[in-house]
Scaffold this active site. Structure first.
Site, PDB file in Angstrom:
ATOM      1  N   CYS A 255       7.667   0.641   3.908  1.00 35.07           N
ATOM      2  CA  CYS A 255       7.817   0.235   5.389  1.00 35.07           C
ATOM      3  C   CYS A 255       9.529   0.007   5.422  1.00 35.07           C
ATOM      4  CB  CYS A 255       7.109  -1.213   5.690  1.00 35.07           C
ATOM      5  SG  CYS A 255       5.322  -0.836   5.416  1.00 35.07           S
TER       6      CYS A 255
ATOM      7  N   ALA B 201       1.469   3.242   6.739  1.00 35.00           N
ATOM      8  CA  ALA B 201       0.369   2.699   6.179  1.00 35.00           C
ATOM      9  C   ALA B 201      -0.115   3.363   4.875  1.00 35.00           C
ATOM     10  CB  ALA B 201      -0.714   2.594   7.335  1.00 35.00           C
TER      11      ALA B 201
END
Length: 611
Positions: free
Chosen positions: A2, A52
């Site tokens: 991320c 994800a």
């Protein structure tokens, strides 16, 4: 994987700063294409962009937990021992609502505070706001695989996965001072140096905390000299056991996985071990390699690369039965200014390795269309002593960084030779490198009973693991995350790094070859051709059309004398070098750097303050 960012300011109500935090978060969109989130408290604001990987539905961020107040986490990375930590936390009364490693990190902090850092195995960079003490906590993994930057500002600080998120704040100016420019040109990674004025990098293996009393820095891990008592047989066996465990852990994901395969020893070991473990799950490993149009047919051996990669890639693919695909690039793609802009933007700086950066980005971009997680052989050379200069007696005794000593011996000249005279004299790069080298050597310490040669080789290993590999890890992270691809680096597992670092050089080279330990530990899973292959670096195009395209682009740049890049470079010296025939051997890296700098000026409009 991320992108994270945030702002803490004890003198402002940050709930009113949503627009600024949103702008900072938006710069991380490539790192996290799947979701975006923000969280606000009175004096703290977090932004997050999510890629994800595990628990695709419930692992959203920033993540919070109630513990006498709302404790918030914005997290980037992967913790490979999260299952064990989760089980331990459950025995201590913690209840989980997701299957993500993110929640394990958050709950781990509630249980152990900043002592959580010592318990993690993985690649990570994260921030926690603890309202009970009005404290910000920044933690980065041991090897510096995942980036994290901060900049003191106002009554607090700004932070982010990349400098661009901090630079997006309207009160931060893109300034580079003398020390920052030195860092850009020295090809070594000085701890904490972020190039941009006022900005710092959270050092690997470090916890940074901020509260109303000020900023504190604590090192929770660093390489330490220690005795190695295992004989060669036990050492080889333990390296193999570690590699099997590391690859098993790093294959865990809820998204498609693959391996990067170059046909060299390092990537082939990872590919073969992954293939063996996935076969137990009735799954075939997927592999990708980069190549260039006509490279194999027209290959010319040089001092770095004796053979093309393609035949060895085929041998490994056939040996392990991988689902393989070559990503074949041409010179037009590599020289495309749009690719250069993307690379410079991804790295925030005009550093780089020329076409090897462009090809790596294009490889990652192609892989991302088919996979989300890739395992890489990056860092094995630094851990096991694989570079040719490790084995060069002149380099071993050189009073500078080994990778620079090799370049100096070859007569290679850097881009600083065409700096404007005033800039060149102000930088004094020789003194900067000498001071940086002395500080790095002093850090390595001593070990009782070491011979002088063993100590020297351990110091060389230390320099690579703390100053050189971080350049490559940063490159890998920025270019992969620019495409939303997570790249994992098994050879950076701190258990393996610690163990091999303290293994004597005589054991590391027990059969007279580079990377003897790695060859011995994985020989049984490799084709003979690869097990016996001499080290060959990441490939580079040999097509002369690539340099021709760059010369044309530099010609266009020279036709615009008002371009701000000529505040840094001497236009006359550059023109003269392009016209001389004897400049051809080093012209390509030089013009690549000039074009990178010009692109950087176009993208960032940096203010240079060189004194």
């Amino acid at each position: 994987m991320c992108g994270i960012t945030g702002w803490v300011d004890y003198g402002r109500d940050l709930a009113a700063e949503r627009e600024t935090v949103a702008a900072m978060t938006a710069t991380m969109a490539c790192r996290g294409p799947d979701a975006s989130g923000m969280w606000f408290d009175r004096h703290a604001a977090f932004g997050h962009r999510r890629l994800a990987i595990i628990d695709l539905e419930l692992g959203t961020q920033p993540m919070t937990a109630e513990a006498g107040g709302t404790v918030a986490l914005t997290y980037s990375g992967e913790v490979y021992n999260f299952a064990e930590l989760r089980a331990e936390l459950q025995t201590r009364g913690h209840r989980f609502t997701t299957n993500s490693d993110t929640e394990v990190v958050l709950r781990g902090y509630l249980e152990w505070g900043t002592g959580l850092a010592e318990r993690l195995n993985g690649m990570y960079a994260f921030a926690i706001w603890d309202p009970r003490e009005e404290r910000l906590v920044l933690i980065r993994d041991r090897m510096g695989i995942k980036p994290l930057y901060y900049s003191p500002h106002g009554d607090g600080l700004l932070f982010g996965s990349e400098p661009k998120s901090i630079l997006a704040h309207p009160e931060i100016r893109p300034v580079v001072e003398t020390d920052g420019l030195r860092e850009l040109l020295s090809f070594t990674k000085n701890p904490g140096q972020a190039v941009w004025a006022g900005m710092r990098e959270v050092e690997p293996g470090t916890v940074v905390t901020l509260d109303r009393t000020g900023l504190k820095v604590r090192r929770y891990w660093q390489l330490q000299p220690a005795e190695h008592a295992d004989d060669i047989g036990v050492t080889v066996q333990h390296v193999r056991e570690l590699l099997d465990d590391i690859v098993r852990r790093q294959l865990v994901a809820d998204v498609p996985r693959c391996v990067l395969l170059s046909g060299g020893l390092d990537s082939s070991v990872i590919t073969a071990l992954a293939a063996r473990q996935l076969a137990d799950q009735d799954e075939r490993v997927r592999s990708f390699a980069v190549d260039f149009v006509g490279q194999e047919d027209n290959f010319v051996p040089d001092a770095l690369r004796a053979t093309p990669d393609a035949p060895y890639v085929r041998d490994v693919h056939q040996h392990v039965g991988s689902l393989h695909q070559d990503i074949v690039l041409d010179s037009a793609e590599l020289a495309d200014p749009a690719v250069r802009r993307t690379v410079v933007r991804a790295r925030d700086l005009p550093t780089g390795l020329g076409d090897m950066d462009g090809s790596l980005y294009l490889l990652f971009r192609a892989i991302r269309e088919r996979s989300t997680v890739a395992l890489s052989g990056e860092s094995a050379d630094e851990v096991f002593g694989g570079y040719a200069w490790f084995h060069d007696p002149k380099v071993q005794q050189a009073d500078t960084f080994p990778w620079l000593a090799r370049r100096l011996q070859s007569g290679e000249r850097g881009v600083s030779q065409i700096f404007a005279e005033g800039v060149r004299s102000s930088l004094d790069l020789a003194t900067h490198l000498r001071d940086s080298y002395s500080a790095a050597v002093a850090e390595a310490g001593t070990r009782a009973g070491e011979t002088e040669h063993e100590r020297r080789m351990r110091v060389i290993g230390y320099l690579h693991l703390t100053r050189f590999v971080r350049i490559l890890l940063d490159r890998k992270d920025r270019l992969s995350m620019a495409t939303g691809l997570e790249v994992r680096v098994p050879f950076c597992d701190h258990r393996l790094v610690e163990y091999v670092y303290n293994t004597p050089w005589t054991t590391k080279t027990f059969d007279g070859r580079e990377k003897s330990l790695l060859r011995a530990a994985a020989r049984d899973v490799l084709p003979v051709s690869v097990a016996e292959r001499v080290k060959s670096p990441y490939p580079s195009t040999q097509d002369p059309k690539y340099l021709e395209a760059l010369r044309d682009q530099v010609g266009d740049l020279l036709a615009a004398p008002a371009h701000p890049v000529f505040d840094l470079f001497d236009r006359g010296l550059l023109t003269g070098l392009l016209a001389r025939e004897d400049t051809v051997p080093f012209l390509r890296p030089l013009v690549e750097r000039v074009l990178n700098f010009a692109t950087w000026f176009d993208l960032y409009s940096p203010e240079l303050r060189v004194r």
